[in-house]
Motif scaffolding. Structure first.
Motif, PDB file in Angstrom:
ATOM      1  N   ILE A  24     156.504  71.123 -29.919  1.00 39.21           N
ATOM      2  CA  ILE A  24     155.456  72.124 -30.118  1.00 39.21           C
ATOM      3  C   ILE A  24     154.117  71.533 -29.702  1.00 39.21           C
ATOM      4  O   ILE A  24     153.938  70.317 -29.690  1.00 39.21           O
ATOM      5  N   GLU A  25     153.219  72.416 -29.362  1.00 39.87           N
ATOM      6  CA  GLU A  25     151.858  72.019 -29.025  1.00 39.87           C
ATOM      7  C   GLU A  25     150.925  72.864 -29.880  1.00 39.87           C
ATOM      8  O   GLU A  25     151.028  74.085 -29.888  1.00 39.87           O
ATOM      9  N   ILE A  26     150.068  72.191 -30.619  1.00 41.80           N
ATOM     10  CA  ILE A  26     149.132  72.901 -31.499  1.00 41.80           C
ATOM     11  C   ILE A  26     147.706  72.471 -31.195  1.00 41.80           C
ATOM     12  O   ILE A  26     147.484  71.437 -30.572  1.00 41.80           O
ATOM     13  N   GLU A  30     142.671  75.496 -34.545  1.00 44.96           N
ATOM     14  CA  GLU A  30     143.414  76.724 -34.850  1.00 44.96           C
ATOM     15  C   GLU A  30     144.260  76.567 -36.108  1.00 44.96           C
ATOM     16  O   GLU A  30     144.341  77.478 -36.938  1.00 44.96           O
ATOM     17  N   MET A  31     144.905  75.408 -36.242  1.00 44.94           N
ATOM     18  CA  MET A  31     145.720  75.140 -37.444  1.00 44.94           C
ATOM     19  C   MET A  31     144.830  75.098 -38.685  1.00 44.94           C
ATOM     20  O   MET A  31     145.192  75.629 -39.731  1.00 44.94           O
ATOM     21  N   ALA A  32     143.675  74.472 -38.571  1.00 46.60           N
ATOM     22  CA  ALA A  32     142.753  74.382 -39.708  1.00 46.60           C
ATOM     23  C   ALA A  32     142.301  75.780 -40.124  1.00 46.60           C
ATOM     24  O   ALA A  32     142.222  76.092 -41.316  1.00 46.60           O
ATOM     25  N   HIS A  33     142.030  76.621 -39.147  1.00 47.41           N
ATOM     26  CA  HIS A  33     141.626  77.997 -39.437  1.00 47.41           C
ATOM     27  C   HIS A  33     142.770  78.760 -40.116  1.00 47.41           C
ATOM     28  O   HIS A  33     142.555  79.478 -41.102  1.00 47.41           O
ATOM     29  N   GLU A  59     151.792  63.123 -29.627  1.00 46.26           N
ATOM     30  CA  GLU A  59     150.867  62.831 -28.532  1.00 46.26           C
ATOM     31  C   GLU A  59     149.663  63.746 -28.731  1.00 46.26           C
ATOM     32  O   GLU A  59     149.813  64.918 -29.051  1.00 46.26           O
ATOM     33  N   SER A  60     148.473  63.187 -28.585  1.00 43.70           N
ATOM     34  CA  SER A  60     147.298  64.049 -28.764  1.00 43.70           C
ATOM     35  C   SER A  60     146.256  63.777 -27.692  1.00 43.70           C
ATOM     36  O   SER A  60     146.176  62.682 -27.140  1.00 43.70           O
ATOM     37  N   GLY A  66     141.735  69.984 -25.983  1.00 43.65           N
ATOM     38  CA  GLY A  66     142.601  69.069 -26.709  1.00 43.65           C
ATOM     39  C   GLY A  66     143.779  69.751 -27.359  1.00 43.65           C
ATOM     40  O   GLY A  66     143.779  70.946 -27.618  1.00 43.65           O
ATOM     41  N   TYR A  67     144.795  68.963 -27.610  1.00 50.18           N
ATOM     42  CA  TYR A  67     146.014  69.479 -28.222  1.00 50.18           C
ATOM     43  C   TYR A  67     146.699  68.361 -28.998  1.00 50.18           C
ATOM     44  O   TYR A  67     146.358  67.185 -28.867  1.00 50.18           O
TER      45      TYR A  67
END
Length: 155
Positions: A24-26, A30-33, A59-60, A66-67
């Motif tokens: 997955i790529e996050i 967006e996750m924090a929101h 991996e970031s 950024g992802y």
């Protein structure tokens, strides 16, 4: 669900997605929101619950585009898993990391629940704390011994 904290919810959410897709790529913001938390909490969850020891590759890339990519690591066989755990164990092993490794061995069906409980009883703090400052060293040596024995072919 009210008993779960935000970190548990984030972890469960990501693991649920990983069940459906191997990678997955996050985006942290967006996750924090989505979870109404600060981005650093997303970092905390990923850094503590999605480690190589637990079977994940992370991996970031930071910045505007950024992802964070998380992938479930596929171990080719039991022997490879044992070698990886031995490599990560090194010369010292904390009580917490021993628990993580034993859980991974159980999840991958390398050991039974009974064997895992026996390993935990030997490697646990309640036994090894008597070793004083050599506790983590002794735990690592015992883990290496367990891993070596587990790598033998059964007849």
């Amino acid at each position: 669900m009210s008993n779960q904290n935000t970190s548990d919810l984030i972890e469960a959410y990501l693991k649920k997605i990983l069940e459906e897709s191997s990678k997955i790529e996050i985006r942290r913001a967006e996750m924090a929101h989505l979870f109404n938390c600060v981005p650093s909490q997303i970092n905390y969850v990923i850094n503590t619950r999605f480690t190589i020891q637990r079977g994940y590759s992370v991996e970031s890339k930071r910045g505007g585009g950024g992802y964070i990519r998380i992938a479930k690591v596929q171990i080719s066989d039991d022997d490879q898993l044992l070698k990886q755990i031995a490599q990560f164990t090194g010369n010292e092993l904390s009580d917490k990391d021993a628990l993580i490794f034993i859980q991974k061995l159980y999840e991958e069906k390398v050991i039974t629940k009974r064997e895992g409980n026996l390993m935990l009883s030997v490697l646990g703090k309640q036994v090894l704390c008597k070793a004083g400052p050599d506790e983590d060293y002794l735990r690592a040596q015992l883990m290496h011994s367990f891993l070596e024995r587990l790598s033998y072919e059964e007849e």
